[in-house]
Write an enzyme that holds these catalytic residues in place. Structure first.
Site: not given
Ligand code: BGC
Length: 736
Positions: A262
Site C-alpha cells: 500500500d
Molecule cells: C489506499 C489504497 C490506495 C492507495 C493509492 C492508499 O492510501 O489505502 O487503497 O490504492 O492509497 O491511492
C-alpha cells in the site's frame, strides 16, 4: 498427520487439486521460458529498477527491451483522475472524467456475482482507455466495524458473499486484459491507526472470516495482483509478513502474480524483500538503492530478486500494454459503462421497510416534498482517498425530476446542511450553522406541509465516511433526527432514503418513517436507479451486505470493548506526509484484539440473540415472495439445494434466495448458522421458479486450530433457506 480427519484429508486433497488445475489455466504462467531468458540478461540495477514506484502510479518496465512500465489506477469504484507524477494533485485534464460506479457496499448489495463481473469488465474498459494495466481493487476487507471508515468501499461482513463478488470483479476485469489488485491483504479492518495497528486474532477467525475472500479470488479467479495492507498482523507488518505473503498466499494458494505495498506501507529492505513484497509503492526508499546494496552485501539472495522480476513480467505479459498514443484519446466514461453503473445501482437499492405499501408511490401522489442535503449532494469525491472525477452524477433529486416530469410537482428543500469543516481533533464552530439550521428547517416544514408524500434524503456523505479515519459513532449527522421528527409532526407520509456506504443508527428515524430505502453511494446513475424504484418502474431487489444494528454498542467489537482501542498518540496518520509517515508509524503502538473471533456480523447477532434493526441479507420487494419444496443432496464434491421461489405479486421482480447451514453436532464452537450459498432469481408475476444452488464442499470447511488445517466435519447439516439471515422459512437436512 495422525490427527487429520478423513474429511480434512479429502478436503486438503481437493484444495491441492483446485490450485493445481487453476495453475494450469493461469494466464500468468504462459511465458515462463521467455521470462527466464529475459532475467538471465538483466543487470541487478535493471531488476531492482522494477521493484519500486517510478511515479505515483507506475512501476518501471525494461526500457532496453521495449517492455513497458506497469500503470496502476485506483480503483476500486471508478478510474481515478490522472495525477502529477510525484504528488496527489490532479493534472486537471478533461479526458480523464470517468464513470462513477456504485461503491463496494452497493455492489455487494446486489448479491450478484454476474453484476460484479459486469462491473469488473466495465472498469477494465475505462482503465484501458486511460492506458492502465492494473486496477487497485476490488477493496474487499471484511466489514468488521459499523464505524469502519472504508466500509463503503468494502464489500460485506461475510466471507462467502465477499469472495463470490471478488471473483466476479476479478474475472470481469482480467477476461478483458486488465489486472486487478485485491486489497488490502490482510486484516485492514479499521482506518484509525491503520498505519501501525497490530492485529491479534485467532488462526481460525483469520482463515475462516478474513482470508477466505482473498483465497477465493486467488484460487478461483487467478487474481494477478494483491496489495499488502498498512497494518501489522501477529506483530509483523503485512508488507513483510512471511506467513501471509509467502506461506499462505504464494505457497498454499499458489498465487503467481505481484504483491505491491500500500502507498507508503513498506518498512524495511531485507524484511520486505525476503518477506514476499514485490513492489514498494510509490517510492524507492527501501526497494531502490538500499535493495541493490543488500543484494551486494549478501543479505538478499539474487534468486529472491529474480522471482520478483518474474512475478512482474508475468503480469506485464498477461496484460497487453496500451500504446501511449492510443491512451487518453477519448473521454474515459462511455455509455456502455454508464449502463453497467445503472444496472448495478438498480439492483443494489434496499427496501428496508414499507408500511402500508407506501412505495411505489402511485398516481394519487401529485405533490412530493424532497427534503435533505443528500438529495443534491454528489458522492463521487470527498474525504480522504480514492474518488472518481465523474463525467456526471445523477443525484436523487435529478433522478426524480426526470422520472416525474410533467406528472408530479416536486418541492425541494435542503432541510439541513453538513457541519462546517474543523481542524482535526477540534469541534466545528456551529454558531453560523445553528442560525442557518433554523431557517432550513422552516423551509423544509413548509415544503412538507402540503405534500402528499415526503421523501427525506439523508444519511452520510463522503466526508463522514472516509479513508484514513473511522467514524466515532454511527449517528445520523447534522441534526437529521431532530429535523425528520419535526417533519413527521406536519406530514406523517415519510419515505426515508439513506444515502450511505455503511450502517447508520436508525432508531429515531425508523419511528417516523413509513418506508425506508438504503440507496448507497450509488454512482453516476444512482439518481435514475433510485427514481425507477421509488416510482415502481422496477421492483427493489437489493439486500443488506452487512447487519444494521439497533445501536453501535450491540455490534461485536463494541460490545466486547475491544474497539476503539486506547490510543497512545494520534488516531490517524493521514495528515503526516509520506516521508515522515514512516518514522511516525514506527514509533506508534496499538493492538487490535479480535476477541469476537469468528462471530463477526450476523454470526454474532444470530448466535447471541442480539436484536438487529435490520438483519444481514434483508431487503423487501414490491411483491410477496414465498419459498417451498426444499430438497438437498450431496453430489460429488458439492451440496445441491433445490427449492421453489414464488412471486405472488403482479410485477416481475428479483429475489436473492439465501442458504444458511447449521452443524448441530459439531465438535467445535460455531455460529448458529452461516451463509453458504445464494442466488439472485427473476420471477415473473404469479410464477414459480425452481432454483438450484450448488454449494462446493469447500464452503463447509472449518479451520482446525490443533491441526492447522481445514476440516469438513461429517454428520448432520441443517439447511435453512429464505430471504435474510433472520427470515428463513424453509428447512431441510442432509448428512455429510
Ligand atoms: C489506499 C489504497 C490506495 C492507495 C493509492 C492508499 O492510501 O489505502 O487503497 O490504492 O492509497 O491511492
Amino acid at each position: 498427520m495422525k490427527h487429520k480427519t478423513l474429511g480434512g484429508l479429502i478436503l486438503l486433497a481437493l484444495l491441492n487439486t483446485t490450485s493445481v488445475s487453476a495453475q494450469q489455466t493461469n494466464p500468468l504462467l504462459k511465458n515462463e521460458a521467455k521470462i527466464t531468458e529475459i532475467i538471465k540478461g538483466m543487470t541487478l540495477e535493471e531488476k531492482v529498477n522494477m521493484l519500486h514506484g517510478k511515479n505515483m502510479f507506475s512501476s518501471a518496465g525494461i526500457e532496453r527491451l521495449g517492455i513497458p512500465d506497469l500503470e496502476y489506477a485506483d480503483g476500486p469504484f471508478g478510474i481515478r483522475e490522472e495525477m502529477e507524477p510525484h504528488s496527489w494533485r490532479g493534472l486537471g485534464w478533461e479526458t480523464d472524467k470517468a464513470t462513477f460506479f456504485p461503491t463496494g457496499s452497493a455492489l455487494a448489495a446486489t448479491w450478484c456475482p454476474g453484476m460484479a463481473y459486469a462491473y469488473g469488465k466495465a472498469m477494465a474498459a475505462e482503465a484501458k482507455l486511460r492506458g492502465k494495466d492494473m486496477i487497485l481493487g476490488p477493496a474487499m476487507n471484511i466489514q468488521r466495524l459499523p464505524t469502519g471508515g472504508r466500509t463503503y468501499e468494502y464489500l460485506s461482513e461475510d466471507p462467502i458473499l465477499s469472495g463470490m463478488l471478488a471473483i466476479g470483479y476479478t474475472k470481469g476485469a482480467q477476461d478483458n486484459d486488465e489486472a486487478v489488485c485485491l486489497k488490502h491483504f490482510a486484516l485492514n479492518n479499521q482506518e484509525n491507526m491503520r498505519g501501525f495497528v497490530n492485529v491479534n486474532i485467532s488462526e481460525r477467525a483469520m482463515r475462516e472470516i478474513y482470508l477466505t475472500p482473498f483465497e477465493m479470488a486467488v484460487k478461483q479467479a487467478n487474481a494477478y495482483g494483491v496489495m499488502a495492507a498498512y497494518n501489522k498482523v501477529w506483530g509483523k507488518w503485512c508488507s513483510e509478513n512471511d506467513l501471509l505473503q509467502n506461506a499462505i498466499l504464494r505457497n498454499e494458494w499458489g498465487f503467481k502474480g505481484i504483491i505491491i505495498s500500500d502507498w507508503g506501507g513498506t518498512h524495511s529492505t531485507v524484511g520486505a524483500a525476503i518477506g514476499g513484497l514485490d513492489v514498494e509503492m510509490p517510492s524507492s526508499t527501501y526497494m531502490g538503492q538500499a535493495l541493490i546494496d543488500s543484494v551486494k552485501a549478501g543479505a538478499v539472495p539474487m534468486e529472491v530478486i529474480d522471482s520478483k522480476v518474474r512475478n512482474l513480467l508475468r503480469v506485464r505479459f498477461a496484460v497487453p500494454a496500451v500504446p501511449k498514443d492510443v491512451a487518453n484519446t477519448q473521454i474515459t466514461s462511455q455509455p456502455a459503462q454508464q449502463k453497467v453503473a445503472y444496472d448495478v445501482a438498480s439492483k443494489s437499492v434496499v427496501l428496508l421497510k414499507n408500511e402500508g405499501n407506501l412505495l411505489p408511490f402511485g398516481k394519487k401522489v401529485k405533490t412530493i416534498a424532497v427534503i435533505g442535503h443528500n438529495a443534491t449532494r454528489t458522492m463521487a469525491l470527498g474525504g480522504v482517498g480514492a474518488g472518481v472525477k465523474a463525467l456526471y452524477e445523477i443525484t436523487p433529486l435529478q433522478g426524480l425530476q426526470t422520472a416525474l416530469k410533467g406528472k408530479v410537482k416536486i418541492k425541494h428543500a435542503v432541510g439541513y446542511e453538513p457541519y462546517p469543516r474543523a481542524r482535526r481533533g477540534e469541534q466545528p464552530d456551529l454558531t453560523a450553522w445553528n442560525e442557518n439550521a433554523a431557517k432550513l428547517k422552516a423551509e423544509a416544514l413548509k415544503a412538507a406541509k402540503g405534500a402528499d408524500l415526503v421523501l427525506f434524503v439523508g444519511g452520510d456523505n463522503r466526508e463522514v465516511e472516509t479513508e484514513g479515519s473511522d467514524r466515532t459513532n454511527i449517528d445520523l449527522p447534522f441534526g437529521q433526527n431532530e429535523l425528520i421528527e419535526a417533519i413527521a409532526a406536519v406530514n406523517p407520509n415519510i419515505v426515508s432514503i439513506m444515502v450511505a456506504g455503511g450502517p447508520v443508527d436508525m432508531r429515531r428515524l425508523e419511528k417516523v418513517s413509513k418506508s425506508i430505502v438504503y440507496s448507497w453511494f450509488n454512482g453516476s446513475e444512482g439518481g435514475h436507479a433510485l427514481a425507477d424504484i421509488l416510482t415502481g418502474k422496477i421492483a427493489p431487489s437489493g439486500k443488506l451486505p452487512f447487519t444494521l444494528p439497533v445501536k453501535l454498542e450491540d455490534s461485536p467489537a463494541y460490545a466486547l470493548g475491544v474497539y476503539p482501542q486506547k490510543q497512545e498518540t494520534e488516531s490517524s496518520d493521514v495528515f503526516v506526509d509520506l516521508v515522515n509517515r514512516d518514522n511516525f508509524r514506527a514509533q506508534q503502538k496499538a493492538d487490535a484484539d479480535y476477541s469476537e473471533d469468528i462471530f463477526v456480523g450476523y454470526r454474532w447477532y444470530t448466535s447471541k440473540n442480539v436484536k438487529t434493526m435490520y438483519p444481514f441479507g434483508h431487503g423487501l420487494s414490491y411483491v410477496p415472495f414465498s419459498f417451498a419444496n426444499a430438497k438437498a443432496e450431496v453430489k460429488g464434491q458439492n451440496i445441491e439445494v433445490t427449492f421453489d421461489v414464488k412471486n405472488g405479486g403482479n410485477m416481475t421482480a428479483e429475489q436473492v434466495a439465501q442458504v444458511y447451514i447449521a452443524r448441530p453436532d459439531s465438535k467445535v464452537i460455531r455460529p448458529k448458522y452461516e451463509l453458504k450459498g445464494f442466488s439472485r432469481v427473476a420471477v415473473n408475476a404469479g410464477d414459480t421458479k425452481t432454483v438450484t444452488i450448488t454449494i462446493p464442499m469447500e464452503n463447509m470447511r472449518h479451520w482446525n486450530e490443533f491441526q492447522h488445517a481445514w476440516n469438513v466435519e461429517k454428520g448432520k447439516a441443517v439447511i435453512y433457506i429464505g430471504s435474510s439471515s433472520e427470515d428463513l422459512p424453509l428447512k431441510t437436512e442432509i448428512t455429510l
